[in-house]
Write a protein that holds these residues in place. Sequence first.
Motif, PDB file in Angstrom:
ATOM      1  N   ASN A   1       0.813  -1.219   0.000  1.00 43.35           N
ATOM      2  CA  ASN A   1       0.000   0.000   0.000  1.00 43.35           C
ATOM      3  C   ASN A   1       0.844   1.264   0.000  1.00 43.35           C
ATOM      4  N   ASN A   2       2.138   1.126   0.190  1.00 41.09           N
ATOM      5  CA  ASN A   2       2.974   2.311   0.348  1.00 41.09           C
ATOM      6  C   ASN A   2       4.284   2.194  -0.418  1.00 41.09           C
ATOM      7  N   GLU A   3       4.291   1.515  -1.558  1.00 41.87           N
ATOM      8  CA  GLU A   3       5.536   1.364  -2.298  1.00 41.87           C
ATOM      9  C   GLU A   3       5.384   1.806  -3.735  1.00 41.87           C
ATOM     10  N   ILE A   4       6.484   2.294  -4.264  1.00 42.71           N
ATOM     11  CA  ILE A   4       6.571   2.731  -5.646  1.00 42.71           C
ATOM     12  C   ILE A   4       7.814   2.079  -6.232  1.00 42.71           C
ATOM     13  N   PHE A   5       7.659   1.459  -7.385  1.00 41.00           N
ATOM     14  CA  PHE A   5       8.775   0.833  -8.075  1.00 41.00           C
ATOM     15  C   PHE A   5       9.281   1.823  -9.117  1.00 41.00           C
ATOM     16  N   VAL A   6      10.586   2.096  -9.108  1.00 45.70           N
ATOM     17  CA  VAL A   6      11.168   3.056 -10.051  1.00 45.70           C
ATOM     18  C   VAL A   6      12.415   2.464 -10.699  1.00 45.70           C
ATOM     19  N   ARG A   7      12.746   2.988 -11.883  1.00 43.63           N
ATOM     20  CA  ARG A   7      14.004   2.632 -12.535  1.00 43.63           C
ATOM     21  C   ARG A   7      15.069   3.596 -12.039  1.00 43.63           C
ATOM     22  N   ARG A   8      16.323   3.289 -12.322  1.00 47.05           N
ATOM     23  CA  ARG A   8      17.415   4.130 -11.860  1.00 47.05           C
ATOM     24  C   ARG A   8      17.245   5.570 -12.321  1.00 47.05           C
TER      25      ARG A   8
ATOM     26  N   ASP B   1      14.255 -12.800 -20.041  1.00 49.50           N
ATOM     27  CA  ASP B   1      15.615 -13.255 -20.343  1.00 49.50           C
ATOM     28  C   ASP B   1      16.565 -12.104 -20.073  1.00 49.50           C
ATOM     29  N   ALA B   2      17.322 -12.208 -18.985  1.00 45.30           N
ATOM     30  CA  ALA B   2      18.209 -11.114 -18.582  1.00 45.30           C
ATOM     31  C   ALA B   2      19.284 -10.832 -19.626  1.00 45.30           C
ATOM     32  N   ALA B   3      19.679 -11.839 -20.395  1.00 48.05           N
ATOM     33  CA  ALA B   3      20.733 -11.655 -21.390  1.00 48.05           C
ATOM     34  C   ALA B   3      20.187 -11.091 -22.706  1.00 48.05           C
ATOM     35  N   PHE B   4      18.877 -10.993 -22.813  1.00 46.35           N
ATOM     36  CA  PHE B   4      18.255 -10.535 -24.057  1.00 46.35           C
ATOM     37  C   PHE B   4      18.483  -9.040 -24.243  1.00 46.35           C
ATOM     38  N   GLU B   5      18.862  -8.660 -25.440  1.00 45.55           N
ATOM     39  CA  GLU B   5      19.104  -7.264 -25.753  1.00 45.55           C
ATOM     40  C   GLU B   5      18.152  -6.835 -26.860  1.00 45.55           C
ATOM     41  N   ILE B   6      17.429  -5.732 -26.650  1.00 42.35           N
ATOM     42  CA  ILE B   6      16.513  -5.281 -27.687  1.00 42.35           C
ATOM     43  C   ILE B   6      17.280  -4.495 -28.737  1.00 42.35           C
ATOM     44  N   LEU B   7      16.845  -4.616 -29.986  1.00 42.64           N
ATOM     45  CA  LEU B   7      17.503  -3.908 -31.072  1.00 42.64           C
ATOM     46  C   LEU B   7      17.119  -2.445 -31.098  1.00 42.64           C
ATOM     47  N   SER B   8      15.859  -2.148 -30.865  1.00 42.03           N
ATOM     48  CA  SER B   8      15.411  -0.762 -30.819  1.00 42.03           C
ATOM     49  C   SER B   8      14.326  -0.638 -29.764  1.00 42.03           C
ATOM     50  N   PRO B   9      14.299   0.480 -29.066  1.00 41.98           N
ATOM     51  CA  PRO B   9      13.280   0.662 -28.022  1.00 41.98           C
ATOM     52  C   PRO B   9      11.900   0.843 -28.654  1.00 41.98           C
ATOM     53  N   PRO B  10      10.848   0.627 -27.877  1.00 37.63           N
ATOM     54  CA  PRO B  10       9.504   0.796 -28.432  1.00 37.63           C
ATOM     55  C   PRO B  10       9.220   2.264 -28.746  1.00 37.63           C
ATOM     56  N   ARG B  11       8.260   2.495 -29.613  1.00 37.83           N
ATOM     57  CA  ARG B  11       7.872   3.870 -29.940  1.00 37.83           C
ATOM     58  C   ARG B  11       7.026   4.475 -28.829  1.00 37.83           C
ATOM     59  N   PHE B  12       6.483   3.631 -27.963  1.00 32.90           N
ATOM     60  CA  PHE B  12       5.728   4.157 -26.836  1.00 32.90           C
ATOM     61  C   PHE B  12       6.654   4.254 -25.627  1.00 32.90           C
ATOM     62  N   LYS B  13       6.342   5.159 -24.727  1.00 30.63           N
ATOM     63  CA  LYS B  13       7.174   5.394 -23.548  1.00 30.63           C
ATOM     64  C   LYS B  13       6.890   4.328 -22.485  1.00 30.63           C
ATOM     65  N   LEU B  14       7.958   3.750 -21.963  1.00 32.19           N
ATOM     66  CA  LEU B  14       7.806   2.807 -20.853  1.00 32.19           C
ATOM     67  C   LEU B  14       7.617   3.604 -19.565  1.00 32.19           C
ATOM     68  N   PRO B  15       6.879   3.065 -18.609  1.00 31.07           N
ATOM     69  CA  PRO B  15       6.610   3.815 -17.380  1.00 31.07           C
ATOM     70  C   PRO B  15       7.866   4.021 -16.542  1.00 31.07           C
ATOM     71  N   GLY B  16       7.899   5.142 -15.836  1.00 29.75           N
ATOM     72  CA  GLY B  16       8.993   5.414 -14.915  1.00 29.75           C
ATOM     73  C   GLY B  16       8.708   4.869 -13.533  1.00 29.75           C
ATOM     74  N   THR B  17       7.442   4.647 -13.241  1.00 26.20           N
ATOM     75  CA  THR B  17       7.044   4.096 -11.943  1.00 26.20           C
ATOM     76  C   THR B  17       6.022   2.989 -12.162  1.00 26.20           C
ATOM     77  N   LEU B  18       5.980   2.077 -11.204  1.00 26.86           N
ATOM     78  CA  LEU B  18       5.003   0.992 -11.230  1.00 26.86           C
ATOM     79  C   LEU B  18       4.397   0.842  -9.844  1.00 26.86           C
ATOM     80  N   THR B  19       3.148   0.438  -9.811  1.00 26.69           N
ATOM     81  CA  THR B  19       2.501   0.125  -8.541  1.00 26.69           C
ATOM     82  C   THR B  19       2.715  -1.359  -8.242  1.00 26.69           C
ATOM     83  N   PRO B  20       2.530  -1.777  -6.999  1.00 23.90           N
ATOM     84  CA  PRO B  20       2.650  -3.204  -6.681  1.00 23.90           C
ATOM     85  C   PRO B  20       1.692  -4.075  -7.501  1.00 23.90           C
ATOM     86  N   GLU B  21       0.501  -3.557  -7.794  1.00 22.58           N
ATOM     87  CA  GLU B  21      -0.450  -4.317  -8.610  1.00 22.58           C
ATOM     88  C   GLU B  21       0.111  -4.557 -10.004  1.00 22.58           C
TER      89      GLU B  21
END
Length: 161
Positions: A10-17, A96-116
Amino acid sequence: MSAAPKYDPNNEIFVRREDFDRVFLKAIPKATFHRWVNEGKIKKARDLEGWYLLNKTLVHQGMEPVDVEEFRQERQEVPQGLKNSQLLYIAVLQSDAAFEILSPPRFKLPGTLTPEEVGKIQILKAEHLKLMDLYTERSERIIYRHGFLDALDAAAFVDGE
């Protein structure tokens, strides 16, 4: 005795670096950030590679946690179709942690995530891994994953993003 909870759902936010810096006045240098992670000063999200627990880190450092409702409101403003595409994209990348994407998506990935959302990513990741088991060769798996991500990107782009 049971293990301590990973986080308070109920009180957490997941963020990227990159998004972690928005709560500080000054950006944390990359080397310092990773040193703090290794020292336990910044708390990693156990369920998601490359994501961190913002409030647990702040409380651990003796700081006030940020308001979760502000971040939840920000995520609620994202159209549901795009949000589902974002979560599925993250789930496939996490498969797959070793997987590397060739190009990022055209849509923006979220900067934060909820626990849900993290829970949904874990379900999507498990389902995706079942599909990946159909392919035995590494090259087949890479081709499938790239095709899957390309199709997801195209569908999200067509849907209005």
